[in-house]
Design an enzyme around this catalytic site. Structure first.
Site, PDB file in Angstrom:
ATOM      1  CG  ASP A  17      21.644  20.572  63.480  1.00 26.80           C
ATOM      2  OD1 ASP A  17      20.889  20.960  62.577  1.00 26.80           O
ATOM      3  OD2 ASP A  17      21.484  20.879  64.677  1.00 26.80           O
ATOM      4  CD  GLN A  30      13.438  18.103  63.496  1.00 23.21           C
ATOM      5  OE1 GLN A  30      12.558  17.312  63.170  1.00 23.21           O
ATOM      6  NE2 GLN A  30      13.500  19.307  63.003  1.00 23.21           N
ATOM      7  N   GLY A  80      16.857  23.011  59.829  1.00 21.98           N
ATOM      8  CA  GLY A  80      17.614  23.893  58.940  1.00 21.98           C
ATOM      9  C   GLY A  80      18.636  23.034  58.241  1.00 21.98           C
ATOM     10  CG  HIS A  81      17.753  20.373  55.726  1.00 23.26           C
ATOM     11  ND1 HIS A  81      18.017  19.356  56.604  1.00 23.26           N
ATOM     12  CD2 HIS A  81      16.416  20.361  55.529  1.00 23.26           C
ATOM     13  CE1 HIS A  81      16.891  18.747  56.922  1.00 23.26           C
ATOM     14  NE2 HIS A  81      15.900  19.340  56.288  1.00 23.26           N
ATOM     15  CE  LYS A 134      18.315  15.255  59.504  1.00 29.52           C
ATOM     16  NZ  LYS A 134      19.282  15.657  60.546  1.00 29.52           N
TER      17      LYS A 134
HETATM   18  P1  GTP Z   1      18.521  19.142  60.551  1.00 31.11           P
HETATM   19  O1  GTP Z   1      17.407  18.628  59.714  1.00 31.11           O
HETATM   20  O2  GTP Z   1      18.291  20.505  61.075  1.00 31.11           O
HETATM   21  O3  GTP Z   1      18.852  18.168  61.642  1.00 31.11           O
HETATM   22  O4  GTP Z   1      19.889  19.387  59.680  1.00 31.11           O
HETATM   23  P2  GTP Z   1      20.855  18.580  58.681  1.00 31.11           P
HETATM   24  O5  GTP Z   1      21.100  17.188  59.129  1.00 31.11           O
HETATM   25  O6  GTP Z   1      20.417  18.747  57.269  1.00 31.11           O
HETATM   26  O7  GTP Z   1      22.261  19.326  58.875  1.00 31.11           O
HETATM   27  P3  GTP Z   1      22.616  20.884  58.816  1.00 31.11           P
HETATM   28  O8  GTP Z   1      22.639  21.323  57.405  1.00 31.11           O
HETATM   29  O9  GTP Z   1      21.837  21.664  59.796  1.00 31.11           O
HETATM   30  O10 GTP Z   1      24.084  20.830  59.465  1.00 31.11           O
HETATM   31  C1  GTP Z   1      25.188  20.343  58.849  1.00 31.11           C
HETATM   32  C2  GTP Z   1      26.202  21.497  58.634  1.00 31.11           C
HETATM   33  O11 GTP Z   1      27.464  20.957  58.359  1.00 31.11           O
HETATM   34  C3  GTP Z   1      25.858  22.351  57.430  1.00 31.11           C
HETATM   35  O12 GTP Z   1      26.294  23.660  57.667  1.00 31.11           O
HETATM   36  C4  GTP Z   1      26.677  21.711  56.295  1.00 31.11           C
HETATM   37  O13 GTP Z   1      27.033  22.632  55.279  1.00 31.11           O
HETATM   38  C5  GTP Z   1      27.890  21.255  57.038  1.00 31.11           C
HETATM   39  N1  GTP Z   1      28.486  20.003  56.548  1.00 31.11           N
HETATM   40  C6  GTP Z   1      27.873  18.898  56.055  1.00 31.11           C
HETATM   41  N2  GTP Z   1      28.772  17.927  55.813  1.00 31.11           N
HETATM   42  C7  GTP Z   1      29.984  18.429  56.155  1.00 31.11           C
HETATM   43  C8  GTP Z   1      31.299  17.901  56.162  1.00 31.11           C
HETATM   44  O14 GTP Z   1      31.547  16.751  55.818  1.00 31.11           O
HETATM   45  N3  GTP Z   1      32.306  18.729  56.615  1.00 31.11           N
HETATM   46  C9  GTP Z   1      32.073  19.989  57.047  1.00 31.11           C
HETATM   47  N4  GTP Z   1      33.097  20.718  57.464  1.00 31.11           N
HETATM   48  N5  GTP Z   1      30.832  20.515  57.048  1.00 31.11           N
HETATM   49  C10 GTP Z   1      29.804  19.748  56.624  1.00 31.11           C
HETATM   50  P1  IMP Z   2      11.265  21.878  68.807  1.00 33.12           P
HETATM   51  O1  IMP Z   2      11.335  20.859  67.749  1.00 33.12           O
HETATM   52  O2  IMP Z   2      11.452  23.289  68.307  1.00 33.12           O
HETATM   53  O3  IMP Z   2      10.040  21.741  69.662  1.00 33.12           O
HETATM   54  O4  IMP Z   2      12.504  21.630  69.789  1.00 33.12           O
HETATM   55  C1  IMP Z   2      12.617  20.462  70.577  1.00 33.12           C
HETATM   56  C2  IMP Z   2      14.073  19.992  70.665  1.00 33.12           C
HETATM   57  O5  IMP Z   2      14.515  19.557  69.388  1.00 33.12           O
HETATM   58  C3  IMP Z   2      15.065  21.090  71.082  1.00 33.12           C
HETATM   59  O6  IMP Z   2      16.095  20.496  71.834  1.00 33.12           O
HETATM   60  C4  IMP Z   2      15.618  21.581  69.760  1.00 33.12           C
HETATM   61  O7  IMP Z   2      16.894  22.162  69.901  1.00 33.12           O
HETATM   62  C5  IMP Z   2      15.682  20.280  68.991  1.00 33.12           C
HETATM   63  N1  IMP Z   2      15.604  20.464  67.539  1.00 33.12           N
HETATM   64  C6  IMP Z   2      14.500  20.753  66.815  1.00 33.12           C
HETATM   65  N2  IMP Z   2      14.805  20.843  65.511  1.00 33.12           N
HETATM   66  C7  IMP Z   2      16.129  20.576  65.412  1.00 33.12           C
HETATM   67  C8  IMP Z   2      17.014  20.462  64.298  1.00 33.12           C
HETATM   68  O8  IMP Z   2      16.641  20.609  63.138  1.00 33.12           O
HETATM   69  N3  IMP Z   2      18.301  20.151  64.578  1.00 33.12           N
HETATM   70  C9  IMP Z   2      18.733  19.928  65.844  1.00 33.12           C
HETATM   71  N4  IMP Z   2      17.938  20.007  66.915  1.00 33.12           N
HETATM   72  C10 IMP Z   2      16.637  20.326  66.693  1.00 33.12           C
HETATM   73 MG    MG Z   3      20.008  21.560  60.868  1.00 29.49          MG
END
Ligand code: GTP
Ligand code: IMP
Ligand code: MG
Length: 400
Positions: free
Chosen positions: A12, A221, A39-40, A15
């Site tokens: 999170d 992740q 979740g992106h 990415k």
């Molecule tokens: P995973 O693959 O689940 O680990 O997620 P991810 O790395 O793609 O990130 P994700 O989208 O879950 O979380 C980032 C959150 O922060 C999203 O809601 C984005 O819209 C938001 N975001 C990204 N960059 C910024 C930033 O620079 N500032 C703020 N305020 N929000 C941001």
């Molecule tokens: P699983 O991948 O659902 O088996 O979860 C294993 C661990 O990874 C838990 O701590 C989850 O919260 C974490 N996890 C899995 N996917 C994500 C992600 O996309 N963002 C952040 N944490 C994650």
């Molecule tokens: Mg995410």
């Protein structure tokens, strides 16, 4: 140019936003591991796109591959495609490909087993309960179904899976034969929808490399959740680090690729497990401030993310795992307005001043923010290339 986008903490980090940003001139965008536990969120002119399985490059209409190293819940994928299409995104078998070797999450078995296990075990992990770990377990046990198995039904593994799980899911099934026929029926149904998307993508990836195409490889992740290198056992079940890329895309990764480590300006973690820089109870006000401003709630489960200070020892550790060629700092705007920040360096906290805003009135980085970035560069030994300062696609500026 090949760019690999990896999470430098516990996921999170943003990415998805960077994959979308860097995909504007990409020919190919590949997701190499994980499943719909990810979740992106991508925000363009206030419009939100939520992706779980489909590579974020789909928004800019790059060709997208869901790679061999992933685990796919096809039922959820159908919903994701539907939602994105309704938002005007083009998705068809010309721009989305599923590698034939990718593992399938059985939607009516694996999430249920994941939930039961989390509820009954004496040491729950805090999984997303999507059955991701169960799919990787069955893959390792050599009984999983792969994407290609819905084209030519793999009856042997259908039987193996039915025998393994019928008892656990038996509030609907009396013996394994019932589960077996449900699985066959499900495969045939998925075959109709997905067959044309499923190919062996290795050669397509290889050709794009030798033709010097622009390729983005998207991680999910973060490094600290890597099944081998992360905070085991509190990890996910895939290889989230650079070592997983070649396998996950089905093609050797050339050495001259860029590896962009995405670093959140502070730390978050969902689920259980160690988090050394986690804010203690007495810093509750600060963590609430960050949580609210940063919207630190899981996209997939809605769980509140745990909040910590930036841990530079973690970033350094994950640099050793991933070999970042540059870093991107996200969510610096969330910290704006705090007075003092703590940063964990060499196992000890140091205190640094915070910034009123990331950018000054002329659009340059403020001095206090620049010092924070330089401190990151100094400790990790990698240059910071980009700063993201809002969820919007347009709010990324190069750090020079
Ligand atoms: P995973 O693959 O689940 O680990 O997620 P991810 O790395 O793609 O990130 P994700 O989208 O879950 O979380 C980032 C959150 O922060 C999203 O809601 C984005 O819209 C938001 N975001 C990204 N960059 C910024 C930033 O620079 N500032 C703020 N305020 N929000 C941001
Ligand atoms: P699983 O991948 O659902 O088996 O979860 C294993 C661990 O990874 C838990 O701590 C989850 O919260 C974490 N996890 C899995 N996917 C994500 C992600 O996309 N963002 C952040 N944490 C994650
Ligand atoms: Mg995410």
């Amino acid at each position: 140019m090949i760019k690999v986008i990896l999470g430098a903490q516990w996921g999170d980090e943003g990415k998805g936003k960077f994959t979308d940003y860097l995909s504007s001139d990409a020919d190919l965008c590949i997701r190499f591991q994980g499943g719909n536990n990810a979740g992106h969120t991508i925000v363009i002119d206030n419009k939100k796109f939520k992706l779980r399985m489909i590579p974020s490059g789909i928004i800019t209409n790059s060709k997208c591959i869901i790679g061999a190293g992933t685990v796919i819940n096809l039922d959820q994928l159908e919903e994701e495609v539907e939602t994105l299409k309704n938002q005007g995104i083009k998705i068809n078998s010309e721009n989305l490909f599923i590698d034939s070797k990718a593992t399938l999450v059985i939607p009516f078995i694996y999430p249920k087993i994941d939930s039961i296990r989390e509820a009954k075990t004496n040491s729950p992990i805090g999984t997303t309960k999507n059955g991701i770990g169960i799919a990787y377990e069955d893959k390792a046990a050599r009984i999983a179904l792969r994407a290609e198995d819905i084209i030519n039904l793999n009856l042997s593994n259908i039987k193996n899976i039915s025998k393994k799980y019928f008892y656990a899911v038996n509030n609907n099934f009396y013996d394994y034969k019932d589960l077996e026929s449900s699985l066959i029926k499900w495969c045939l149904n998925k075959q109709k929808i997905w067959s044309r998307y499923i190919i062996d993508t290795s050669e397509m990836v290889y050709n794009s490399f030798i033709e010097n195409k622009n390729v983005i490889i998207e991680g999910a992740q973060g490094a600290m959740l890597d099944n081998t290198l992360g905070t085991y056992p509190y990890v996910t079940s895939s290889c989230t680090t650079i070592g997983g890329v070649s396998q996950g895309i089905g093609c050797a990764l050339p050495r001259d690729c860029e590896v962009l480590g995405i670093v959140k300006a502070y730390t978050t973690r969902v689920g259980k497990g160690p988090l050394e820089s986690e804010m203690p109870e007495e810093e509750n006000k600060i963590s609430e401030y960050i949580s609210d401003r940063g919207g630190e709630f899981g996209t997939v489960t809605g769980r509140k993310r745990r909040i910590g200070w930036l841990d530079l020892d973690v970033i350094k550790k994950t640099h050793i795992m991933n070999g970042y060629t540059s870093l991107a700092i996200t969510k610096a705007d969330v910290l704006s307005g705090l007075s003092t920040l703590k940063v964990l360096v060499n196992g000890k906290y140091i205190e640094v001043p915070c910034w009123k805003s990331v950018l000054d009135e002329s659009g340059n980085f403020t001095e206090s923010f620049s010092s924070y970035v330089k401190m990151i560069e100094d400790h990790v030994g990698v240059k910071v290339k980009y700063i993201s300062y809002s969820p919007e696609r347009s709010d990324i500026k190069e750090f020079v």
